[in-house]
Design an enzyme around this catalytic site. Structure first.
Site, mmCIF file in Angstrom:
data_model
loop_
_atom_site.group_PDB
_atom_site.id
_atom_site.type_symbol
_atom_site.label_atom_id
_atom_site.label_comp_id
_atom_site.label_asym_id
_atom_site.label_seq_id
_atom_site.Cartn_x
_atom_site.Cartn_y
_atom_site.Cartn_z
ATOM 1 N N LYS A 175 5.544 -9.640 13.152
ATOM 2 C CA LYS A 175 6.978 -9.531 13.416
ATOM 3 C C LYS A 175 7.474 -8.148 13.022
ATOM 4 C CE LYS A 175 10.889 -10.029 11.300
ATOM 5 N NZ LYS A 175 11.754 -9.132 12.071
ATOM 6 N N GLY A 228 9.421 -3.815 2.842
ATOM 7 C CA GLY A 228 10.869 -3.895 3.047
ATOM 8 C C GLY A 228 11.583 -3.845 1.714
ATOM 9 N N SER A 229 12.743 -4.498 1.660
ATOM 10 C CA SER A 229 13.585 -4.355 0.464
ATOM 11 C C SER A 229 13.055 -5.191 -0.703
ATOM 12 C CB SER A 229 15.015 -4.789 0.778
ATOM 13 O OG SER A 229 15.078 -6.196 0.867
ATOM 14 N N GLY A 233 11.689 -9.052 -0.823
ATOM 15 C CA GLY A 233 10.367 -9.245 -1.431
ATOM 16 C C GLY A 233 10.402 -10.302 -2.523
ATOM 17 N N GLU A 250 5.361 -4.301 -0.521
ATOM 18 C CA GLU A 250 5.579 -2.868 -0.690
ATOM 19 C C GLU A 250 7.075 -2.663 -0.493
ATOM 20 O OE1 GLU A 250 6.014 0.639 -0.966
ATOM 21 O OE2 GLU A 250 5.535 0.733 1.164
ATOM 22 N N CYS A 284 10.402 4.929 1.843
ATOM 23 C CA CYS A 284 10.352 4.434 0.447
ATOM 24 C C CYS A 284 9.767 5.490 -0.452
ATOM 25 C CB CYS A 284 9.630 3.109 0.303
ATOM 26 S SG CYS A 284 8.495 2.754 1.554
ATOM 27 N N GLU A 385 18.062 2.556 -4.991
ATOM 28 C CA GLU A 385 17.552 3.129 -3.742
ATOM 29 C C GLU A 385 18.674 3.204 -2.716
ATOM 30 O OE1 GLU A 385 14.581 0.887 -1.397
ATOM 31 O OE2 GLU A 385 13.542 2.813 -1.232
HETATM 32 C C1 UN1 Z 1 7.204 4.395 3.677
HETATM 33 O O1 UN1 Z 1 8.162 5.126 3.474
HETATM 34 O O2 UN1 Z 1 7.358 3.161 3.690
HETATM 35 O O3 UN1 Z 1 3.734 8.947 2.306
HETATM 36 C C2 UN1 Z 1 5.851 4.867 3.970
HETATM 37 C C3 UN1 Z 1 4.565 8.903 3.210
HETATM 38 C C4 UN1 Z 1 4.178 8.245 4.515
HETATM 39 C C5 UN1 Z 1 4.364 6.780 4.433
HETATM 40 C C6 UN1 Z 1 5.696 6.343 3.955
HETATM 41 N N1 UN1 Z 1 2.805 8.563 4.808
HETATM 42 O O4 UN1 Z 1 5.685 9.350 3.085
#
Ligand code: UN1
Length: 497
Positions: A175, A228-229, A233, A250, A284, A385
């Site tokens: 999804k 995601g958030s 999570g 993650e 992230c 964040e």
């Molecule tokens: C993300 O922001 O969820 O290291 C992943 C990085 C990228 C992956 C980011 N290769 O910024």
């Protein structure tokens, strides 16, 4: 008329059983409709899981090197279609073409790594403590993997999860974020073009509340991988804990770049611009805090503001654009909300701090790259964040203080230190609480063949990428073969009196 897209379930492109669709628009020009995509529901998920269970029975028996061959061809097809897919991704999600090309390259790298893992899915053979007995382990597929992914890396993140899941012999229900369904569709097309048996992959479009929820709650989906958030999570953690599912999370980050007084300031400047405003700050791993040593604080900030003011906001498809739009209106409002919170807390907007202005930007979700000065450790704009193009700058007096401030947040994904002092670099490597520390490079730019993930509320201990993700997507089984012809009792006959 814009195209109406379908789900991919049971080896076919099918309309959602709900009969409902939603519109997906270009975030740089929201009058432009990309397509109508299914708003699927639990019944679609049920069909998808049934098909995935059927295909698992065959796919798990396909030798791992043969599964790897499929993934090698996936890498080849992605390479051939890189430019076309990059354009579609920029149109759907906004970031500049150089970045969507990089996003696909990360998928290509992940595919070739997975292909090679097909010939390397190691178990162990170790000596038994008893005579005439062998002890060894090997890795088994688990079952149906539910894969739920965000908008910001519409190709790379799904490939981080789907490719190792497939290589390990699992079947997949995928999804993608409802903001990037077109890229999700293109990825499934690529998998089919490369020769994946069609029923091994299911694509179910729709909202998290309907589709994601049904996948996570389905008793026949033992594996969930989610990016995601942190809030979502936590909910998935409760459900998966209750149902004894394996879950890889993650989630958020509040990554800092520390710039010491001995750093190469030009290098740090290029680094922070890329780290904070690449992907319009929607990573992230984004650099969202800048911890500046007091001796270079004022000078570096002047250099920074000058460069940020010259960044060109615009449509990511145009070569003149440095920073694209945000993903949607809610994301832009959230960013404005945080800037206002920062102002209320006593921070100062040094540049940016508002929506993109002018006729060219009026049609999209643009927000100006923003630098907040005078931020103190503990303020909300230093702790939470934002997931937008906002950089909070904190003055620090020493490496000790920098590490303390770096570690004083609930997240721990990425981090960065600019210095010429090798002792400071090694201290930071050891003492910063994060999954990743960069020395003299910004907080973004992880490579596909190394483990990726974070500590504290960023994750739940699993890693994506590299060799570690293959452990998540497979179950270790242990075999003992006793060919002594007698009963040998472990812990008794070898050590007993
Ligand atoms: C993300 O922001 O969820 O290291 C992943 C990085 C990228 C992956 C980011 N290769 O910024």
């Amino acid at each position: 008329m814009a195209k109406t897209f379908k789900n991919f379930i049971g080896g076919q492109w099918v309309a959602p059983m709900t009969g409902e669709y939603y519109e997906n628009r270009n975030p740089a020009t929201w009058s432009e409709l990309i397509g109508r995509f299914p708003s699927s529901g639990p019944k679609d998920v049920e069909q998808a899981v049934r098909s995935a269970i059927r295909s698992f029975a065959l796919w798990k028996k396909t030798p791992a090197p043969a599964r790897g061959d499929v993934l090698r061809r996936v890498g080849d097809v992605l390479t051939a279609r890189k430019e076309e897919i990059a354009r579609a991704m920029t149109r759907e999600m906004g970031k500049v073409l150089a970045e969507t090309r990089g996003d696909i390259q990360e998928g290509i790298d992940t595919a070739y790594y997975a292909a090679s893992e097909g010939r390397r899915l190691f178990g162990h053979t170790v000596p038994s403590e008893l005579r005439s007995k062998w002890a060894m382990s090997f890795r088994r597929p688990i079952g149906v993997a539910g894969i739920i992914t965000p908008f910001n890396f519409p190709m790379a993140i799904p490939t981080w999860k789907i490719f190792p899941a497939l290589l390990c012999g699992n079947s997949v229900v995928f999804k993608p974020s409802a903001d990037v369904p077109h890229t999700g569709t293109l990825l499934v097309e690529v998998l089919l073009e490369a020769g994946l048996p069609p029923e091994v992959i299911q694509l179910v479009h729709g909202r998290g509340r309907a589709v994601g929820n049904a996948i996570v709650n389905h008793p026949k989906v033992p594996l969930i991988s989610f990016t995601g958030s942190t809030e979502t999570g936590a909910k998935l953690g409760e459900i998966c804990g209750r149902m004894h599912k394996r879950l890889s999370l993650e989630m958020g980050g509040k990554n800092a770049m520390i710039v010491m007084d001995d750093a190469d300031l030009e290098l740090a400047l290029d680094g922070v611009l890329w780290g904070a405003f690449g992907t319009t700050g929607q990573r992230c791993t984004a650099t969202s805090r800048l911890l500046l040593h007091r001796k270079i604080h004022d000078r570096f900030l002047r250099m920074l503001v000058d460069r940020v003011e010259r960044l060109r906001l615009g449509d990511g498809l145009l070569p003149t654009t440095d920073v694209g739009p945000m993903i949607n209106e809610a994301a832009r409002e959230n960013t404005q909300h945080y800037v206002d919170i920062g102002l209320g807390e006593g921070a100062e907007v040094l540049t940016g701090g508002r929506k993109g202005r002018g006729a060219r930007l009026a049609q999209g979700w643009f927000y100006q790259p923003t630098v907040l000065g005078g931020v103190k450790a503990g303020m909300r704009v230093e702790q939470e964040e934002i997931f937008g193009p906002v950089l909070s700058v904190v003055r620090i007096g020493s490496l000790d203080e920098a590490i303390r401030v770096n570690n004083g947040v609930k997240f721990g994904l990425s981090s960065s230190l600019y210095t010429r002092d090798v002792r400071a670099a090694f201290r930071a490597m050891e003492e910063i609480d994060a999954g990743i520390t960069y020395i003299n490079a910004p907080t973004i730019g992880a490579e596909a063949h190394l483990p990726f993930g974070g500590v504290k509320e960023t994750g739940n201990g699993h890693r994506e990428g590299g060799w570690e993700v293959y452990h998540f997507f497979s179950e270790t089984k242990v075999i003992y073969v006793d060919y002594s012809g007698t009963l040998q009792r472990a812990q008794i006959d070898n050590y007993g009196e």
